[in-house]
Design a protein around this motif. Structure first.
Motif, PDB file in Angstrom:
ATOM      1  N   SER A   1    -105.898  13.633  -2.112  1.00  0.00           N
ATOM      2  CA  SER A   1    -107.044  12.770  -2.400  1.00  0.00           C
ATOM      3  C   SER A   1    -107.122  11.584  -1.447  1.00  0.00           C
ATOM      4  O   SER A   1    -108.204  11.029  -1.235  1.00  0.00           O
TER       5      SER A   1
ATOM      6  N   PRO B   1    -114.545  14.796 -10.766  1.00  0.00           N
ATOM      7  CA  PRO B   1    -114.628  13.347 -11.018  1.00  0.00           C
ATOM      8  C   PRO B   1    -113.295  12.699 -11.356  1.00  0.00           C
ATOM      9  O   PRO B   1    -113.109  11.505 -11.117  1.00  0.00           O
TER      10      PRO B   1
ATOM     11  N   SER C   1    -110.797  11.496  -4.898  1.00  0.00           N
ATOM     12  CA  SER C   1    -111.064  10.083  -4.615  1.00  0.00           C
ATOM     13  C   SER C   1    -112.538   9.873  -4.337  1.00  0.00           C
ATOM     14  O   SER C   1    -113.279  10.823  -4.059  1.00  0.00           O
ATOM     15  N   GLY C   2    -112.955   8.606  -4.390  1.00  0.00           N
ATOM     16  CA  GLY C   2    -114.362   8.308  -4.111  1.00  0.00           C
ATOM     17  C   GLY C   2    -114.758   8.699  -2.703  1.00  0.00           C
ATOM     18  O   GLY C   2    -115.819   9.299  -2.481  1.00  0.00           O
TER      19      GLY C   2
ATOM     20  N   ARG D   1    -115.087  12.500  -2.493  1.00  0.00           N
ATOM     21  CA  ARG D   1    -116.310  13.026  -3.109  1.00  0.00           C
ATOM     22  C   ARG D   1    -117.524  12.772  -2.231  1.00  0.00           C
ATOM     23  O   ARG D   1    -118.387  13.650  -2.088  1.00  0.00           O
ATOM     24  N   LEU D   2    -117.621  11.590  -1.641  1.00  0.00           N
ATOM     25  CA  LEU D   2    -118.764  11.293  -0.776  1.00  0.00           C
ATOM     26  C   LEU D   2    -118.802  12.244   0.415  1.00  0.00           C
ATOM     27  O   LEU D   2    -119.859  12.782   0.772  1.00  0.00           O
TER      28      LEU D   2
ATOM     29  N   LEU E   1    -121.555   2.399   3.175  1.00  0.00           N
ATOM     30  CA  LEU E   1    -121.241   2.657   1.771  1.00  0.00           C
ATOM     31  C   LEU E   1    -122.031   1.731   0.854  1.00  0.00           C
ATOM     32  O   LEU E   1    -122.501   2.146  -0.215  1.00  0.00           O
TER      33      LEU E   1
END
Length: 548
Positions: free
Chosen positions: A210, A254, A258-259, A262-263, A536
Protein backbone atom coordinates in the motif's frame (compact mmCIF):
# COMPACT_ATOMS: atom_id res chain seq x y z
CA UNK A 1 9.23 -6.09 -39.84
CA UNK A 2 7.98 -2.77 -41.15
CA UNK A 3 6.70 -1.01 -38.04
CA UNK A 4 5.57 2.22 -39.69
CA UNK A 5 2.18 0.90 -40.93
CA UNK A 6 1.54 -0.63 -37.51
CA UNK A 7 2.35 2.65 -35.74
CA UNK A 8 0.16 4.61 -38.15
CA UNK A 9 -2.70 2.16 -37.57
CA UNK A 10 -2.36 2.35 -33.77
CA UNK A 11 -2.23 6.15 -33.81
CA UNK A 12 -5.25 6.28 -36.11
CA UNK A 13 -7.12 3.91 -33.81
CA UNK A 14 -6.44 6.06 -30.74
CA UNK A 15 -7.35 9.21 -32.66
CA UNK A 16 -10.67 7.75 -33.81
CA UNK A 17 -11.57 6.59 -30.31
CA UNK A 18 -10.66 10.01 -28.85
CA UNK A 19 -12.64 11.91 -31.49
CA UNK A 20 -15.70 9.70 -31.05
CA UNK A 21 -15.54 10.18 -27.29
CA UNK A 22 -15.44 13.95 -27.79
CA UNK A 23 -18.35 13.81 -30.26
CA UNK A 24 -20.32 11.64 -27.83
CA UNK A 25 -19.71 14.18 -25.07
CA UNK A 26 -20.88 17.05 -27.28
CA UNK A 27 -23.93 15.35 -28.78
CA UNK A 28 -25.08 13.03 -26.00
CA UNK A 29 -24.91 10.03 -28.35
CA UNK A 30 -23.29 6.90 -26.87
CA UNK A 31 -19.81 6.11 -28.17
CA UNK A 32 -20.71 2.42 -27.93
CA UNK A 33 -23.20 2.96 -30.78
CA UNK A 34 -21.03 5.27 -32.90
CA UNK A 35 -17.83 3.20 -32.92
CA UNK A 36 -19.31 0.06 -34.54
CA UNK A 37 -20.70 2.21 -37.36
CA UNK A 38 -17.24 3.68 -37.93
CA UNK A 39 -15.78 0.17 -37.78
CA UNK A 40 -18.11 -0.98 -40.56
CA UNK A 41 -17.15 2.04 -42.66
CA UNK A 42 -13.45 1.35 -42.17
CA UNK A 43 -13.85 -2.35 -42.97
CA UNK A 44 -15.13 -1.66 -46.49
CA UNK A 45 -12.19 0.64 -47.28
CA UNK A 46 -8.90 -0.67 -48.67
CA UNK A 47 -6.19 -1.17 -46.10
CA UNK A 48 -5.30 -3.39 -43.13
CA UNK A 49 -8.12 -4.83 -41.10
CA UNK A 50 -8.22 -6.62 -37.74
CA UNK A 51 -9.82 -10.06 -37.72
CA UNK A 52 -11.43 -11.12 -34.46
CA UNK A 53 -9.36 -13.80 -32.75
CA UNK A 54 -11.63 -15.26 -30.04
CA UNK A 55 -8.73 -16.62 -28.00
CA UNK A 56 -7.06 -13.20 -27.81
CA UNK A 57 -10.34 -11.47 -26.97
CA UNK A 58 -11.27 -13.97 -24.25
CA UNK A 59 -7.78 -14.06 -22.70
CA UNK A 60 -6.46 -10.51 -23.11
CA UNK A 61 -9.37 -8.12 -23.73
CA UNK A 62 -12.30 -9.50 -21.78
CA UNK A 63 -10.62 -10.06 -18.35
CA UNK A 64 -9.50 -6.44 -17.78
CA UNK A 65 -12.84 -5.05 -18.99
CA UNK A 66 -14.84 -7.37 -16.74
CA UNK A 67 -12.51 -6.80 -13.80
CA UNK A 68 -12.78 -3.03 -14.12
CA UNK A 69 -16.58 -3.25 -14.30
CA UNK A 70 -16.57 -5.50 -11.21
CA UNK A 71 -14.35 -3.06 -9.29
CA UNK A 72 -16.92 -0.32 -9.94
CA UNK A 73 -19.84 -2.54 -8.93
CA UNK A 74 -21.36 -2.95 -5.48
CA UNK A 75 -21.20 -6.43 -4.00
CA UNK A 76 -23.69 -5.33 -1.33
CA UNK A 77 -26.20 -4.03 -3.90
CA UNK A 78 -25.81 -7.10 -6.13
CA UNK A 79 -26.39 -9.37 -3.12
CA UNK A 80 -29.48 -7.33 -2.26
CA UNK A 81 -30.86 -7.95 -5.76
CA UNK A 82 -29.42 -11.46 -6.12
CA UNK A 83 -32.77 -13.10 -6.86
CA UNK A 84 -33.39 -10.90 -9.89
CA UNK A 85 -29.76 -11.09 -10.98
CA UNK A 86 -29.83 -14.91 -10.96
CA UNK A 87 -33.16 -14.86 -12.80
CA UNK A 88 -31.65 -12.81 -15.63
CA UNK A 89 -28.11 -14.17 -15.68
CA UNK A 90 -28.98 -17.89 -15.45
CA UNK A 91 -32.64 -18.68 -16.17
CA UNK A 92 -33.12 -16.11 -18.96
CA UNK A 93 -29.84 -17.11 -20.64
CA UNK A 94 -30.90 -20.77 -20.64
CA UNK A 95 -34.36 -19.93 -22.00
CA UNK A 96 -32.92 -17.71 -24.74
CA UNK A 97 -30.50 -20.40 -25.87
CA UNK A 98 -33.19 -23.10 -25.84
CA UNK A 99 -35.83 -21.09 -27.73
CA UNK A 100 -33.40 -19.97 -30.43
CA UNK A 101 -32.16 -23.57 -30.71
CA UNK A 102 -35.70 -24.86 -31.21
CA UNK A 103 -36.39 -22.14 -33.76
CA UNK A 104 -33.33 -23.09 -35.79
CA UNK A 105 -34.11 -26.81 -35.57
CA UNK A 106 -37.69 -26.29 -36.81
CA UNK A 107 -37.41 -23.50 -39.36
CA UNK A 108 -33.78 -23.09 -40.59
CA UNK A 109 -32.65 -25.44 -43.33
CA UNK A 110 -29.34 -27.15 -42.57
CA UNK A 111 -29.25 -26.17 -38.89
CA UNK A 112 -29.48 -28.54 -35.95
CA UNK A 113 -30.80 -28.07 -32.41
CA UNK A 114 -27.26 -28.02 -31.04
CA UNK A 115 -26.15 -25.40 -33.57
CA UNK A 116 -29.17 -23.25 -32.74
CA UNK A 117 -28.49 -23.53 -29.01
CA UNK A 118 -24.89 -22.52 -29.72
CA UNK A 119 -25.89 -19.25 -31.38
CA UNK A 120 -28.58 -18.75 -28.72
CA UNK A 121 -25.98 -19.08 -25.98
CA UNK A 122 -23.70 -16.61 -27.76
CA UNK A 123 -26.33 -13.88 -28.08
CA UNK A 124 -28.08 -14.53 -24.76
CA UNK A 125 -25.80 -12.60 -22.37
CA UNK A 126 -25.94 -8.79 -22.43
CA UNK A 127 -22.42 -7.39 -22.41
CA UNK A 128 -21.79 -5.38 -19.20
CA UNK A 129 -19.23 -3.21 -20.99
CA UNK A 130 -21.66 -2.20 -23.72
CA UNK A 131 -24.74 -2.07 -21.49
CA UNK A 132 -23.09 0.11 -18.84
CA UNK A 133 -21.54 2.38 -21.47
CA UNK A 134 -25.06 3.09 -22.74
CA UNK A 135 -26.84 3.00 -19.37
CA UNK A 136 -24.54 5.42 -17.56
CA UNK A 137 -24.64 7.80 -20.50
CA UNK A 138 -28.42 7.79 -20.23
CA UNK A 139 -28.25 8.65 -16.51
CA UNK A 140 -30.04 5.58 -15.18
CA UNK A 141 -30.89 5.36 -11.46
CA UNK A 142 -28.37 3.42 -9.33
CA UNK A 143 -30.84 0.58 -8.71
CA UNK A 144 -31.10 -0.24 -12.42
CA UNK A 145 -27.36 0.24 -12.98
CA UNK A 146 -26.72 -2.27 -10.18
CA UNK A 147 -28.99 -4.86 -11.80
CA UNK A 148 -27.38 -4.37 -15.22
CA UNK A 149 -23.95 -4.72 -13.63
CA UNK A 150 -24.86 -7.85 -11.72
CA UNK A 151 -26.55 -9.50 -14.67
CA UNK A 152 -23.82 -8.59 -17.13
CA UNK A 153 -21.04 -9.73 -14.85
CA UNK A 154 -22.53 -13.13 -13.99
CA UNK A 155 -24.30 -14.25 -17.18
CA UNK A 156 -21.16 -14.95 -19.21
CA UNK A 157 -20.35 -18.09 -17.22
CA UNK A 158 -23.82 -19.47 -17.99
CA UNK A 159 -23.61 -18.63 -21.69
CA UNK A 160 -20.10 -19.97 -22.26
CA UNK A 161 -20.89 -23.21 -20.44
CA UNK A 162 -24.06 -23.74 -22.49
CA UNK A 163 -22.08 -22.94 -25.63
CA UNK A 164 -19.43 -25.55 -24.84
CA UNK A 165 -22.10 -28.19 -24.21
CA UNK A 166 -23.87 -27.31 -27.48
CA UNK A 167 -20.62 -27.45 -29.45
CA UNK A 168 -19.83 -30.85 -27.95
CA UNK A 169 -23.26 -32.12 -29.02
CA UNK A 170 -22.96 -30.60 -32.51
CA UNK A 171 -19.49 -32.05 -33.16
CA UNK A 172 -20.52 -35.62 -32.40
CA UNK A 173 -19.66 -36.04 -28.72
CA UNK A 174 -22.21 -37.90 -26.63
CA UNK A 175 -24.63 -35.51 -24.94
CA UNK A 176 -26.03 -36.11 -21.47
CA UNK A 177 -28.33 -33.64 -19.71
CA UNK A 178 -27.17 -34.65 -16.20
CA UNK A 179 -23.55 -34.40 -17.32
CA UNK A 180 -24.22 -30.97 -18.83
CA UNK A 181 -25.84 -29.76 -15.61
CA UNK A 182 -22.95 -31.13 -13.59
CA UNK A 183 -20.49 -29.37 -15.90
CA UNK A 184 -22.31 -26.09 -15.46
CA UNK A 185 -22.44 -26.36 -11.65
CA UNK A 186 -18.78 -27.37 -11.49
CA UNK A 187 -17.70 -24.51 -13.75
CA UNK A 188 -19.71 -21.98 -11.73
CA UNK A 189 -18.66 -23.20 -8.29
CA UNK A 190 -15.06 -23.57 -9.39
CA UNK A 191 -15.07 -20.09 -10.90
CA UNK A 192 -16.34 -18.59 -7.66
CA UNK A 193 -13.71 -20.46 -5.67
CA UNK A 194 -10.91 -19.45 -8.05
CA UNK A 195 -11.95 -15.80 -7.95
CA UNK A 196 -12.17 -15.82 -4.16
CA UNK A 197 -8.71 -17.40 -3.93
CA UNK A 198 -7.17 -14.76 -6.19
CA UNK A 199 -8.94 -11.98 -4.25
CA UNK A 200 -7.59 -13.40 -0.98
CA UNK A 201 -4.06 -13.38 -2.40
CA UNK A 202 -4.47 -9.79 -3.60
CA UNK A 203 -5.70 -8.72 -0.17
CA UNK A 204 -2.63 -10.32 1.43
CA UNK A 205 -0.40 -8.33 -0.95
CA UNK A 206 -2.31 -5.06 -0.71
CA UNK A 207 -1.24 -4.05 2.79
CA UNK A 208 2.55 -4.47 2.40
CA UNK A 209 2.34 -2.82 -1.04
CA UNK A 210 0.00 0.00 0.00
CA UNK A 211 2.95 2.36 0.50
CA UNK A 212 4.05 1.95 -3.12
CA UNK A 213 1.25 2.88 -5.56
CA UNK A 214 3.27 1.67 -8.56
CA UNK A 215 3.55 -1.87 -7.19
CA UNK A 216 -0.09 -1.78 -6.11
CA UNK A 217 -1.10 -0.84 -9.66
CA UNK A 218 1.04 -3.62 -11.11
CA UNK A 219 -0.77 -6.14 -8.92
CA UNK A 220 -4.13 -4.62 -9.88
CA UNK A 221 -3.40 -4.91 -13.60
CA UNK A 222 -2.20 -8.50 -13.21
CA UNK A 223 -5.17 -9.64 -11.11
CA UNK A 224 -7.76 -10.21 -13.90
CA UNK A 225 -5.29 -12.19 -15.98
CA UNK A 226 -4.26 -14.25 -12.96
CA UNK A 227 -7.89 -15.02 -12.11
CA UNK A 228 -8.72 -15.96 -15.70
CA UNK A 229 -5.60 -18.13 -16.00
CA UNK A 230 -6.40 -19.97 -12.76
CA UNK A 231 -9.92 -20.63 -13.97
CA UNK A 232 -8.74 -21.94 -17.33
CA UNK A 233 -5.98 -24.10 -15.86
CA UNK A 234 -8.40 -25.71 -13.40
CA UNK A 235 -11.07 -26.11 -16.15
CA UNK A 236 -13.65 -23.93 -14.44
CA UNK A 237 -15.15 -20.59 -15.48
CA UNK A 238 -12.30 -18.13 -15.91
CA UNK A 239 -14.77 -15.36 -16.66
CA UNK A 240 -16.62 -15.91 -13.38
CA UNK A 241 -13.28 -16.07 -11.55
CA UNK A 242 -12.40 -12.61 -12.88
CA UNK A 243 -15.77 -11.17 -11.87
CA UNK A 244 -15.72 -12.65 -8.35
CA UNK A 245 -12.15 -11.46 -7.80
CA UNK A 246 -13.12 -7.94 -8.92
CA UNK A 247 -16.20 -7.80 -6.71
CA UNK A 248 -14.30 -8.94 -3.61
CA UNK A 249 -11.25 -6.75 -4.23
CA UNK A 250 -13.44 -3.73 -4.99
CA UNK A 251 -15.45 -4.31 -1.81
CA UNK A 252 -12.34 -4.43 0.40
CA UNK A 253 -10.20 -1.81 -1.38
CA UNK A 254 -11.41 1.11 0.81
CA UNK A 255 -9.89 -0.63 3.84
CA UNK A 256 -6.81 -2.26 2.33
CA UNK A 257 -5.43 0.32 -0.13
CA UNK A 258 -3.81 3.66 0.57
CA UNK A 259 -5.30 6.92 -0.64
CA UNK A 260 -2.49 7.45 -3.15
CA UNK A 261 -2.88 3.89 -4.42
CA UNK A 262 -6.64 4.26 -4.91
CA UNK A 263 -6.24 7.53 -6.82
CA UNK A 264 -3.62 6.07 -9.13
CA UNK A 265 -5.44 2.75 -9.62
CA UNK A 266 -8.65 4.57 -10.50
CA UNK A 267 -6.83 6.68 -13.10
CA UNK A 268 -5.09 3.65 -14.60
CA UNK A 269 -8.30 1.66 -14.97
CA UNK A 270 -10.13 4.62 -16.51
CA UNK A 271 -7.44 4.77 -19.20
CA UNK A 272 -7.56 0.99 -19.73
CA UNK A 273 -11.35 1.13 -20.09
CA UNK A 274 -11.17 4.03 -22.51
CA UNK A 275 -8.70 2.33 -24.85
CA UNK A 276 -10.02 -1.23 -24.66
CA UNK A 277 -13.69 -0.25 -24.97
CA UNK A 278 -12.92 1.88 -28.00
CA UNK A 279 -10.93 -0.94 -29.59
CA UNK A 280 -13.66 -3.48 -28.85
CA UNK A 281 -16.49 -1.44 -30.34
CA UNK A 282 -14.46 -0.67 -33.46
CA UNK A 283 -13.55 -4.35 -33.75
CA UNK A 284 -17.23 -5.33 -33.67
CA UNK A 285 -18.06 -3.24 -36.72
CA UNK A 286 -15.08 -4.52 -38.70
CA UNK A 287 -16.36 -8.12 -38.64
CA UNK A 288 -19.53 -7.52 -40.69
CA UNK A 289 -18.09 -7.48 -44.26
CA UNK A 290 -16.05 -10.64 -43.71
CA UNK A 291 -19.00 -12.46 -42.17
CA UNK A 292 -21.29 -11.42 -45.05
CA UNK A 293 -18.87 -12.99 -47.53
CA UNK A 294 -19.45 -16.33 -45.82
CA UNK A 295 -23.17 -16.31 -46.71
CA UNK A 296 -22.66 -17.07 -50.40
CA UNK A 297 -23.87 -20.66 -50.03
CA UNK A 298 -27.15 -19.84 -48.28
CA UNK A 299 -30.51 -18.96 -49.78
CA UNK A 300 -31.85 -15.51 -48.94
CA UNK A 301 -34.98 -16.97 -47.32
CA UNK A 302 -32.86 -19.11 -44.99
CA UNK A 303 -30.78 -16.12 -43.93
CA UNK A 304 -33.87 -13.99 -43.30
CA UNK A 305 -35.57 -16.67 -41.22
CA UNK A 306 -32.44 -17.32 -39.16
CA UNK A 307 -31.88 -13.62 -38.47
CA UNK A 308 -35.56 -13.09 -37.63
CA UNK A 309 -35.51 -15.94 -35.10
CA UNK A 310 -32.28 -14.80 -33.46
CA UNK A 311 -33.11 -11.10 -33.29
CA UNK A 312 -36.78 -11.69 -32.43
CA UNK A 313 -36.14 -14.02 -29.50
CA UNK A 314 -33.29 -11.84 -28.23
CA UNK A 315 -35.36 -8.64 -28.23
CA UNK A 316 -38.78 -10.00 -27.22
CA UNK A 317 -38.00 -12.69 -24.66
CA UNK A 318 -36.22 -10.34 -22.26
CA UNK A 319 -39.13 -7.90 -21.66
CA UNK A 320 -41.57 -10.82 -21.64
CA UNK A 321 -39.53 -12.57 -18.96
CA UNK A 322 -39.36 -9.39 -16.88
CA UNK A 323 -43.14 -8.99 -17.09
CA UNK A 324 -43.66 -12.61 -16.07
CA UNK A 325 -41.40 -12.19 -13.04
CA UNK A 326 -43.37 -9.07 -12.13
CA UNK A 327 -46.53 -11.20 -11.94
CA UNK A 328 -45.02 -13.60 -9.40
CA UNK A 329 -46.50 -13.65 -5.86
CA UNK A 330 -45.63 -10.64 -3.73
CA UNK A 331 -43.59 -12.67 -1.25
CA UNK A 332 -41.02 -13.31 -3.99
CA UNK A 333 -40.52 -9.56 -4.41
CA UNK A 334 -39.46 -8.94 -0.81
CA UNK A 335 -36.23 -9.30 1.10
CA UNK A 336 -35.25 -9.00 4.75
CA UNK A 337 -33.81 -5.67 5.80
CA UNK A 338 -30.25 -5.95 7.07
CA UNK A 339 -30.60 -3.18 9.61
CA UNK A 340 -31.69 -5.47 12.42
CA UNK A 341 -35.38 -4.51 12.27
CA UNK A 342 -36.51 -7.94 11.05
CA UNK A 343 -38.87 -6.26 8.60
CA UNK A 344 -39.32 -7.04 4.92
CA UNK A 345 -38.77 -4.49 2.17
CA UNK A 346 -40.40 -4.60 -1.25
CA UNK A 347 -38.10 -4.94 -4.26
CA UNK A 348 -40.85 -5.13 -6.87
CA UNK A 349 -39.96 -3.35 -10.12
CA UNK A 350 -42.25 -0.71 -11.56
CA UNK A 351 -43.64 -0.77 -15.08
CA UNK A 352 -41.27 1.98 -16.24
CA UNK A 353 -38.30 0.11 -14.81
CA UNK A 354 -39.42 -3.07 -16.60
CA UNK A 355 -39.51 -1.20 -19.92
CA UNK A 356 -36.03 0.22 -19.43
CA UNK A 357 -34.56 -3.09 -18.25
CA UNK A 358 -36.15 -4.81 -21.22
CA UNK A 359 -34.42 -2.38 -23.58
CA UNK A 360 -31.08 -2.56 -21.76
CA UNK A 361 -29.94 -5.91 -23.14
CA UNK A 362 -27.10 -4.57 -25.27
CA UNK A 363 -24.85 -7.30 -26.69
CA UNK A 364 -21.17 -6.80 -27.40
CA UNK A 365 -17.80 -8.42 -27.95
CA UNK A 366 -18.53 -11.35 -25.61
CA UNK A 367 -21.16 -12.63 -28.04
CA UNK A 368 -18.79 -12.30 -31.00
CA UNK A 369 -15.86 -13.91 -29.21
CA UNK A 370 -18.10 -16.79 -28.15
CA UNK A 371 -19.53 -17.52 -31.60
CA UNK A 372 -16.12 -17.26 -33.30
CA UNK A 373 -14.93 -20.16 -31.12
CA UNK A 374 -17.16 -22.53 -33.11
CA UNK A 375 -14.92 -25.09 -34.85
CA UNK A 376 -14.76 -25.23 -38.62
CA UNK A 377 -15.24 -29.01 -38.71
CA UNK A 378 -16.78 -31.62 -36.41
CA UNK A 379 -15.22 -34.77 -35.00
CA UNK A 380 -16.39 -36.66 -38.10
CA UNK A 381 -14.60 -34.27 -40.45
CA UNK A 382 -17.78 -32.56 -41.63
CA UNK A 383 -18.21 -28.80 -41.53
CA UNK A 384 -19.85 -27.40 -38.43
CA UNK A 385 -23.57 -27.06 -39.30
CA UNK A 386 -24.46 -23.58 -40.60
CA UNK A 387 -21.38 -21.99 -39.00
CA UNK A 388 -21.24 -18.96 -41.32
CA UNK A 389 -24.96 -18.38 -40.83
CA UNK A 390 -24.56 -18.52 -37.04
CA UNK A 391 -21.75 -15.96 -37.22
CA UNK A 392 -23.88 -13.62 -39.32
CA UNK A 393 -26.88 -13.90 -36.99
CA UNK A 394 -24.69 -13.06 -34.00
CA UNK A 395 -23.11 -10.04 -35.69
CA UNK A 396 -26.58 -8.75 -36.65
CA UNK A 397 -27.84 -9.11 -33.07
CA UNK A 398 -24.81 -7.29 -31.71
CA UNK A 399 -25.15 -4.43 -34.19
CA UNK A 400 -28.93 -4.15 -33.76
CA UNK A 401 -28.64 -3.94 -29.98
CA UNK A 402 -25.54 -1.74 -29.92
CA UNK A 403 -26.69 0.73 -32.56
CA UNK A 404 -30.48 0.39 -32.42
CA UNK A 405 -30.92 0.15 -28.65
CA UNK A 406 -27.87 2.30 -27.98
CA UNK A 407 -29.14 5.29 -29.95
CA UNK A 408 -32.72 5.03 -28.67
CA UNK A 409 -31.97 4.18 -25.03
CA UNK A 410 -31.33 7.70 -23.72
CA UNK A 411 -34.44 9.19 -25.44
CA UNK A 412 -36.53 6.36 -23.96
CA UNK A 413 -35.13 7.04 -20.47
CA UNK A 414 -35.96 10.73 -20.84
CA UNK A 415 -39.44 9.98 -22.19
CA UNK A 416 -40.20 7.73 -19.22
CA UNK A 417 -38.72 10.18 -16.73
CA UNK A 418 -36.55 7.49 -15.17
CA UNK A 419 -33.26 9.31 -14.87
CA UNK A 420 -31.41 9.25 -11.58
CA UNK A 421 -32.53 11.88 -9.08
CA UNK A 422 -29.44 14.08 -8.77
CA UNK A 423 -30.86 15.83 -5.73
CA UNK A 424 -31.30 12.55 -3.84
CA UNK A 425 -27.80 11.44 -4.75
CA UNK A 426 -26.30 14.76 -3.63
CA UNK A 427 -28.33 14.58 -0.40
CA UNK A 428 -27.03 11.09 0.36
CA UNK A 429 -23.41 12.06 -0.33
CA UNK A 430 -23.62 15.12 1.91
CA UNK A 431 -25.24 13.12 4.70
CA UNK A 432 -22.32 10.68 4.51
CA UNK A 433 -19.83 13.58 4.50
CA UNK A 434 -21.42 15.11 7.58
CA UNK A 435 -21.44 11.73 9.36
CA UNK A 436 -17.76 11.14 8.55
CA UNK A 437 -16.76 14.57 9.89
CA UNK A 438 -18.80 13.97 13.05
CA UNK A 439 -16.95 10.66 13.50
CA UNK A 440 -13.63 12.49 13.09
CA UNK A 441 -14.60 15.00 15.79
CA UNK A 442 -15.51 12.14 18.13
CA UNK A 443 -12.14 10.50 17.45
CA UNK A 444 -10.33 13.76 18.30
CA UNK A 445 -12.23 14.02 21.58
CA UNK A 446 -11.28 10.45 22.47
CA UNK A 447 -7.67 11.15 21.55
CA UNK A 448 -7.65 14.22 23.78
CA UNK A 449 -9.18 12.26 26.68
CA UNK A 450 -6.35 9.70 26.50
CA UNK A 451 -3.98 12.33 27.88
CA UNK A 452 -1.08 11.61 25.54
CA UNK A 453 1.72 14.06 26.41
CA UNK A 454 2.86 14.26 22.77
CA UNK A 455 -0.60 15.39 21.60
CA UNK A 456 -1.63 18.62 23.28
CA UNK A 457 -4.76 20.69 22.90
CA UNK A 458 -2.77 23.14 20.74
CA UNK A 459 -2.29 20.34 18.19
CA UNK A 460 -5.85 19.07 18.27
CA UNK A 461 -7.72 22.37 18.38
CA UNK A 462 -6.78 23.66 14.87
CA UNK A 463 -7.89 20.36 13.36
CA UNK A 464 -11.09 20.46 15.40
CA UNK A 465 -11.87 23.97 14.11
CA UNK A 466 -11.32 22.88 10.51
CA UNK A 467 -13.64 19.92 10.96
CA UNK A 468 -16.30 22.04 12.64
CA UNK A 469 -16.18 24.55 9.78
CA UNK A 470 -16.50 21.72 7.27
CA UNK A 471 -19.39 20.17 9.20
CA UNK A 472 -21.15 23.52 9.23
CA UNK A 473 -20.82 23.77 5.43
CA UNK A 474 -22.18 20.26 4.97
CA UNK A 475 -25.16 20.95 7.24
CA UNK A 476 -25.94 24.16 5.37
CA UNK A 477 -25.78 22.22 2.12
CA UNK A 478 -28.07 19.53 3.56
CA UNK A 479 -30.64 22.16 4.50
CA UNK A 480 -30.68 23.43 0.93
CA UNK A 481 -30.98 19.92 -0.49
CA UNK A 482 -33.81 18.91 1.84
CA UNK A 483 -35.79 22.04 1.04
CA UNK A 484 -35.21 21.68 -2.69
CA UNK A 485 -38.25 20.80 -4.82
CA UNK A 486 -36.56 20.87 -8.24
CA UNK A 487 -35.24 17.86 -10.16
CA UNK A 488 -31.58 18.71 -9.63
CA UNK A 489 -29.54 19.96 -6.68
CA UNK A 490 -30.07 23.63 -5.81
CA UNK A 491 -27.57 26.21 -6.98
CA UNK A 492 -25.91 28.01 -4.10
CA UNK A 493 -24.17 31.27 -5.14
CA UNK A 494 -22.09 31.24 -1.95
CA UNK A 495 -20.97 27.66 -2.55
CA UNK A 496 -20.01 28.33 -6.17
CA UNK A 497 -18.22 31.54 -5.15
CA UNK A 498 -16.19 29.60 -2.57
CA UNK A 499 -15.23 27.04 -5.22
CA UNK A 500 -14.19 29.81 -7.60
CA UNK A 501 -12.00 31.39 -4.93
CA UNK A 502 -10.29 28.06 -4.21
CA UNK A 503 -9.59 27.49 -7.91
CA UNK A 504 -8.13 31.00 -8.29
CA UNK A 505 -5.87 30.39 -5.29
CA UNK A 506 -4.66 27.03 -6.62
CA UNK A 507 -3.95 28.49 -10.07
CA UNK A 508 -1.98 31.36 -8.51
CA UNK A 509 0.12 28.92 -6.47
CA UNK A 510 0.81 26.79 -9.51
CA UNK A 511 1.89 29.81 -11.60
CA UNK A 512 4.20 31.03 -8.84
CA UNK A 513 5.87 27.61 -8.63
CA UNK A 514 6.39 27.67 -12.39
CA UNK A 515 8.02 31.11 -12.15
CA UNK A 516 10.39 29.78 -9.50
CA UNK A 517 11.27 26.84 -11.77
CA UNK A 518 11.80 29.06 -14.81
CA UNK A 519 14.01 31.40 -12.77
CA UNK A 520 16.20 28.49 -11.66
CA UNK A 521 15.21 28.81 -7.99
CA UNK A 522 13.29 25.51 -7.92
CA UNK A 523 14.32 22.21 -9.48
CA UNK A 524 11.98 20.27 -11.75
CA UNK A 525 11.85 17.51 -9.17
CA UNK A 526 10.77 20.01 -6.51
CA UNK A 527 8.21 21.46 -8.92
CA UNK A 528 6.68 18.03 -9.48
CA UNK A 529 6.33 17.49 -5.73
CA UNK A 530 4.56 20.83 -5.26
CA UNK A 531 2.42 20.29 -8.36
CA UNK A 532 1.29 16.93 -7.01
CA UNK A 533 0.18 18.60 -3.77
CA UNK A 534 -1.80 21.22 -5.68
CA UNK A 535 -3.22 18.61 -8.06
CA UNK A 536 -4.53 16.56 -5.15
CA UNK A 537 -6.11 19.66 -3.64
CA UNK A 538 -7.70 20.53 -6.99
CA UNK A 539 -8.88 16.94 -7.42
CA UNK A 540 -11.10 17.41 -4.37
CA UNK A 541 -13.07 20.14 -6.13
CA UNK A 542 -16.19 19.01 -8.01
CA UNK A 543 -16.34 19.23 -11.78
CA UNK A 544 -19.88 20.59 -11.65
CA UNK A 545 -20.41 22.66 -8.50
CA UNK A 546 -24.17 22.74 -8.85
CA UNK A 547 -24.41 18.95 -8.52
CA UNK A 548 -22.54 18.54 -5.22
Amino acid sequence: MDVEPVLIFVLALIAVVAVVRWVAGQTGLPAAALLPIIGIGYAVLPGPNIPLDPDIVLAFVLPPLLYSAALDSSMVAIRRNLRTVVSLSVVLVLLTALLIGLGFAWFVTGATLAAGIAVGAAVAPPDPVAALAVGRKAGLPPRIITLIQGEGLLNDATALTVLSVAVAAATGDRFSAPAALGQFLLAAAGGVAAGALVAFAVRLLSRPLSGDPILANAVSLATPFGAYLLGEVTHVSGVLAVVVAGLIVGHHTPRSASGAGRLQTSAVWRLVDFLLEGFVFLLIGQQLPEVIRGLAGYEAATVVVAVAITVGVTLLLRPLWLVLTLLLPGVLHTRWNRGGTGERASVRWTGREIVILGWAGTRGVISLAAIFTLPLVTETGARFPARDLLLFCTVVVVLVTLVGQGLTFAPMVRALGLRADDNDQALLRNEARAASVAAALTALNELEDQGNDDISGQVIEPMREQLRARLSRYRDRLSLLRDNDSAGPPISPQYEAALHVRRVAIDAQREECLRWRDAGRLSDEGLRVLERELDLEERLLPDRPARR
